[in-house]
Design a protein around this motif. Structure first.
Motif: not given
Length: 171
Positions: A46, A49, A52, A57, A152-153, A156, A159-160
């Motif tokens: 990303i 970011s 990230m 994470l 939430r993470h 993330h 997605i990562v």
């Protein structure tokens, strides 16, 4: 890749439900690390970011657990936690060459410590850190926040991970 992920019982008491949901989100976050190479674990996908990464994470969540339960709830020394580094907003995301295996071990140790803290306290007990407004929250509130932030993470990380190698899946 999918481990056995189970939600807490439908008729669980409050403590069992809160800890069950938190542990499920922790498991999902760890699951997203399975089978990743060291290079991919530290690779940024990303552009806006760069911290990230999957490794970032895991580092961040280790320090989030420490912040909420050891510092804000117990009133521990915030200087041990890079989240309080006023010179670097991403300090708790930085891995500086630490292997994913070590980051996961540190996260596991922190989660076990968090579980010990929670087991020894009432959900109505209030945090002891007077220098931070969230230190006035009770343990129940802090656990709900940890569920929210871990979930939430974990999203993330999902997605990562998909951007890294196409592996996807939530549950």
């Amino acid at each position: 890749m999918a481990p056995s992920l189970e939600r807490p019982p439908f008729q669980a008491d409050e403590r069992t439900a809160l800890l069950g949901w938190l542990d499920l989100q922790r498991q999902i976050l760890r699951w997203k690390c399975e089978g990743l190479s060291e290079v991919d674990a530290h690779r940024s996908v990303i552009p806006t970011s760069p911290a990230m990464t999957v490794a970032g994470l895991i580092s961040h969540m280790r320090w989030v657990e420490h912040l909420w339960l050891e510092v804000l709830f117990l009133g521990g020394d915030e200087r041990q936690n890079p989240s309080f580094d006023e010179t670097d907003d991403d300090a708790n995301w930085r891995t500086d060459g630490v292997t994913l295996k070590q980051l996961l071990a540190d996260y596991e140790t922190q989660c076990a410590r968090s579980n010990e803290i929670v087991a020894a306290a009432s959900l109505d007990d209030v945090g002891r850190h007077s220098g931070h407004h969230a230190g006035k929250a009770n343990l129940r509130w802090m656990l709900i926040h940890l569920i929210e932030e871990t979930g939430r993470h974990a999203g993330h990380a999902d997605i990562v991970r998909e951007l890294l190698d196409g592996v996807k899946g939530y549950y």
